[in-house]
Design an enzyme around this catalytic site. Sequence first.
Site, short mmCIF file in Angstrom:
data_model
loop_
_atom_site.label_atom_id
_atom_site.label_comp_id
_atom_site.label_asym_id
_atom_site.label_seq_id
_atom_site.Cartn_x
_atom_site.Cartn_y
_atom_site.Cartn_z
N HIS A 118 -8.21 7.75 4.18
CA HIS A 118 -7.97 6.84 3.05
C HIS A 118 -6.50 6.46 2.98
O HIS A 118 -6.15 5.43 2.37
CB HIS A 118 -8.42 7.49 1.74
N ARG B 92 0.80 -1.22 0.00
CA ARG B 92 0.00 0.00 0.00
C ARG B 92 0.84 1.28 0.00
O ARG B 92 0.32 2.37 0.24
CB ARG B 92 -0.93 0.05 1.22
N ASP C 1 -8.45 1.18 3.05
CA ASP C 1 -9.32 1.17 1.87
C ASP C 1 -10.62 0.45 2.24
O ASP C 1 -10.81 0.00 3.37
CB ASP C 1 -8.62 0.45 0.71
N THR D 19 -18.44 5.70 15.88
CA THR D 19 -19.59 6.31 16.54
C THR D 19 -20.79 5.37 16.43
O THR D 19 -21.09 4.88 15.34
CB THR D 19 -19.96 7.65 15.88
#
Length: 221
Positions: free
Chosen positions: A196, A17, A200, A174
Amino acid sequence: MGDFPAYQVIDLAKWPRREHFAYYRDQIRCGYSLTSRMDVSEMLAYSRRSGRRFYGCFLYAVSRTVNSMASMRMMIPPEGGAGVWENVHPSFTIFHEDDHTFSDLWMEYSEDFDAFYREFVRVVEVYGKNHGIKARTGQPANFFCASCAPWIDFDGYSTWVAGSDEPALFPIITCGKYVEEPGGATRMPVNLTISHAAADGWHVGVFFSRLEGNFAAFRER
């Protein structure tokens, strides 16, 4: 907890990543929110039969899920690059009935539920009557955010932070009002907001799947 919490530096040359992280950290600094209506029947049943607070059970399930995933423990090391905290601790909100304000508390995470719940009760008892944004000072760097809006059965939720030059990598979870549906299931909206750069859609899918499992695991307690 030491001068600086333990972390592991990611080897960017081997990290799949690395381009995604750099792109969403340096070029398009964005995050996103996803809400899932989750079955909390087993956790609610446990809370009722044990006399333990539902919120404390929820915080444990969320904390266990977050700590099981490197993508939910992302950080920027002092030396730069990308890293992962060894563990992260919940920073959670409490509501004050007297003036209808809220405050942030934090507590140390423990994988053991009984130890976690004892610490939750202790922290709320010691610091819970303090008003102001930060009811307990000394929050460590390795934290994530959790809160509850028990008055609202929502379908979507979004958190927006203005004026931030560096995107926050920690997750924000939340929950809303749980609703007992026809047929016996009790569902509650749970929202995850995440950078982000850190995660992902696949990672968020794993998060909700593991959280669902941790909610269901209360039937064994």
